[in-house]
Write a protein that holds these residues in place. Structure first.
Motif, mmCIF file in Angstrom:
data_model
loop_
_atom_site.group_PDB
_atom_site.id
_atom_site.type_symbol
_atom_site.label_atom_id
_atom_site.label_comp_id
_atom_site.label_asym_id
_atom_site.label_seq_id
_atom_site.Cartn_x
_atom_site.Cartn_y
_atom_site.Cartn_z
ATOM 1 N N ASP A 1 0.807 -1.217 0.000
ATOM 2 C CA ASP A 1 0.000 0.000 0.000
ATOM 3 C C ASP A 1 0.847 1.277 0.000
ATOM 4 N N HIS A 2 2.153 1.134 -0.129
ATOM 5 C CA HIS A 2 3.042 2.293 -0.136
ATOM 6 C C HIS A 2 3.058 2.933 -1.519
ATOM 7 N N PRO A 3 3.083 4.282 -1.582
ATOM 8 C CA PRO A 3 3.156 4.928 -2.905
ATOM 9 C C PRO A 3 4.433 4.506 -3.641
ATOM 10 N N ASN A 4 4.355 4.415 -4.932
ATOM 11 C CA ASN A 4 5.495 3.975 -5.733
ATOM 12 C C ASN A 4 6.429 5.131 -6.052
ATOM 13 N N THR A 5 6.898 5.812 -5.022
ATOM 14 C CA THR A 5 7.824 6.913 -5.236
ATOM 15 C C THR A 5 9.075 6.690 -4.402
ATOM 16 N N TRP A 6 10.185 7.112 -4.972
ATOM 17 C CA TRP A 6 11.455 7.097 -4.261
ATOM 18 C C TRP A 6 11.835 8.549 -4.010
ATOM 19 N N HIS A 7 12.193 8.866 -2.788
ATOM 20 C CA HIS A 7 12.621 10.214 -2.456
ATOM 21 C C HIS A 7 14.076 10.388 -2.875
ATOM 22 N N SER A 8 14.453 11.633 -3.101
ATOM 23 C CA SER A 8 15.843 11.950 -3.406
ATOM 24 C C SER A 8 16.605 12.110 -2.093
ATOM 25 N N LEU A 9 17.928 12.140 -2.190
ATOM 26 C CA LEU A 9 18.744 12.404 -1.016
ATOM 27 C C LEU A 9 18.393 13.769 -0.431
ATOM 28 N N GLN A 10 18.148 14.759 -1.297
ATOM 29 C CA GLN A 10 17.758 16.081 -0.816
ATOM 30 C C GLN A 10 16.418 16.014 -0.092
ATOM 31 N N GLY A 11 15.478 15.202 -0.585
ATOM 32 C CA GLY A 11 14.204 15.026 0.090
ATOM 33 C C GLY A 11 14.384 14.453 1.490
ATOM 34 N N PHE A 12 15.329 13.528 1.622
ATOM 35 C CA PHE A 12 15.628 12.955 2.935
ATOM 36 C C PHE A 12 16.215 14.018 3.860
ATOM 37 N N LYS A 13 17.159 14.810 3.350
ATOM 38 C CA LYS A 13 17.746 15.874 4.161
ATOM 39 C C LYS A 13 16.678 16.877 4.592
ATOM 40 N N ASP A 14 15.762 17.216 3.680
ATOM 41 C CA ASP A 14 14.685 18.147 4.011
ATOM 42 C C ASP A 14 13.805 17.581 5.123
ATOM 43 N N ARG A 15 13.525 16.281 5.074
ATOM 44 C CA ARG A 15 12.703 15.674 6.119
ATOM 45 C C ARG A 15 13.443 15.703 7.457
ATOM 46 N N LEU A 16 14.753 15.448 7.441
ATOM 47 C CA LEU A 16 15.530 15.550 8.677
ATOM 48 C C LEU A 16 15.479 16.962 9.245
ATOM 49 N N ASP A 17 15.609 17.958 8.369
ATOM 50 C CA ASP A 17 15.525 19.345 8.824
ATOM 51 C C ASP A 17 14.179 19.619 9.478
ATOM 52 N N ASP A 18 13.105 19.114 8.875
ATOM 53 C CA ASP A 18 11.767 19.301 9.418
ATOM 54 C C ASP A 18 11.642 18.630 10.795
ATOM 55 N N ILE A 19 12.127 17.411 10.914
ATOM 56 C CA ILE A 19 12.077 16.696 12.195
ATOM 57 C C ILE A 19 12.871 17.455 13.252
ATOM 58 N N TYR A 20 14.059 17.928 12.875
ATOM 59 C CA TYR A 20 14.902 18.668 13.812
ATOM 60 C C TYR A 20 14.194 19.928 14.310
ATOM 61 N N GLU A 21 13.589 20.680 13.393
ATOM 62 C CA GLU A 21 12.890 21.903 13.787
ATOM 63 C C GLU A 21 11.723 21.601 14.716
ATOM 64 N N LYS A 22 10.971 20.540 14.434
ATOM 65 C CA LYS A 22 9.844 20.168 15.305
ATOM 66 C C LYS A 22 10.343 19.780 16.693
ATOM 67 N N MET A 23 11.450 19.032 16.760
ATOM 68 C CA MET A 23 12.024 18.655 18.055
ATOM 69 C C MET A 23 12.468 19.898 18.828
ATOM 70 N N LYS A 24 13.073 20.823 18.137
ATOM 71 C CA LYS A 24 13.554 22.061 18.749
ATOM 72 C C LYS A 24 12.384 22.855 19.325
ATOM 73 N N ILE A 25 11.340 23.045 18.526
ATOM 74 C CA ILE A 25 10.154 23.786 18.981
ATOM 75 C C ILE A 25 9.486 23.075 20.153
ATOM 76 N N ASN A 26 9.339 21.754 20.069
ATOM 77 C CA ASN A 26 8.720 20.995 21.164
ATOM 78 C C ASN A 26 9.509 21.135 22.456
ATOM 79 N N SER A 27 10.836 21.082 22.383
ATOM 80 C CA SER A 27 11.633 21.194 23.610
ATOM 81 C C SER A 27 11.482 22.583 24.225
#
Length: 182
Positions: A131-157
């Motif tokens: 049931d997973h979409p048939n898309t592969w993310h780019s390395l930049q997409g992965f880095k962008d997701r890490l940045d998003d996670i980091y910012e959310k962690m920072k704001i939550n703390s």
């Protein structure tokens, strides 16, 4: 056809894998339960030196390289003339049997190896849930997701500290907060 697959500690029913397809000069890997990345096979500029040691019955040789922000040491076996290694580390004149970064935050080693092997298992492309979409993310997409996670962690703390009238924790730089997968 040149393909390789490395299995890490099982984190999902499909495993945490890095799959290298030599014909496409690409690697495919998954992070978390739902994030699949495709990128060109990294070219690592290894510096070979004369240091050797024993790993099991193999004399291994040392190589060092800087790769994606870390300084790695790898020990490879010329007796196994395959340019592969764990994770995304590859490109040496022998199989990498041990590798680690300067701080030993990333450390790979073989517990055992059968060479030559009698294993006839077929290695296939990294699998996603049906049931997973048939898309592969780019390395930049992965880095962008890490940045998003980091910012959310920072704001939550910060919000949690303010809620409990506590001192706002010192924010670490991203390289200290994540052991990179990229």
């Amino acid at each position: 056809m040149s393909v390789r697959s490395y299995l890490g500690q099982l984190t999902t029913q499909y495993g945490n894998q890095v799959y290298n397809n030599g014909e496409k000069d690409s690697i495919y890997w998954n992070q978390w339960i739902d994030f699949y990345v495709a990128e060109k096979t990294p070219k690592i500029n290894w510096q070979l030196n004369n240091k050797t040691k024993q790993i099991g019955k193999f004399t291994v040789h040392q190589a060092v390289a800087n790769y994606r922000g870390r300084s790695y040491t790898a020990w490879y076996a010329l007796d196994i003339p395959l340019p592969y290694g764990p994770w995304k580390l590859q490109g040496l004149p022998g199989l990498i049997l041990e590798a680690y970064d300067a701080n030993k935050e990333m450390y790979f080693y073989f517990k055992s190896i059968e060479y030559p092997t009698t294993n006839t298992a077929i290695i296939t492309q990294l699998k996603r849930p049906k049931d997973h979409p048939n898309t592969w993310h780019s390395l930049q997409g992965f880095k962008d997701r890490l940045d998003d996670i980091y910012e959310k962690m920072k704001i939550n703390s910060i919000l949690i500290a303010e809620k409990y009238n506590a001192e706002v924790p010192e924010q670490k730089i991203k390289s200290e907060a994540f052991i990179e997968s990229f």
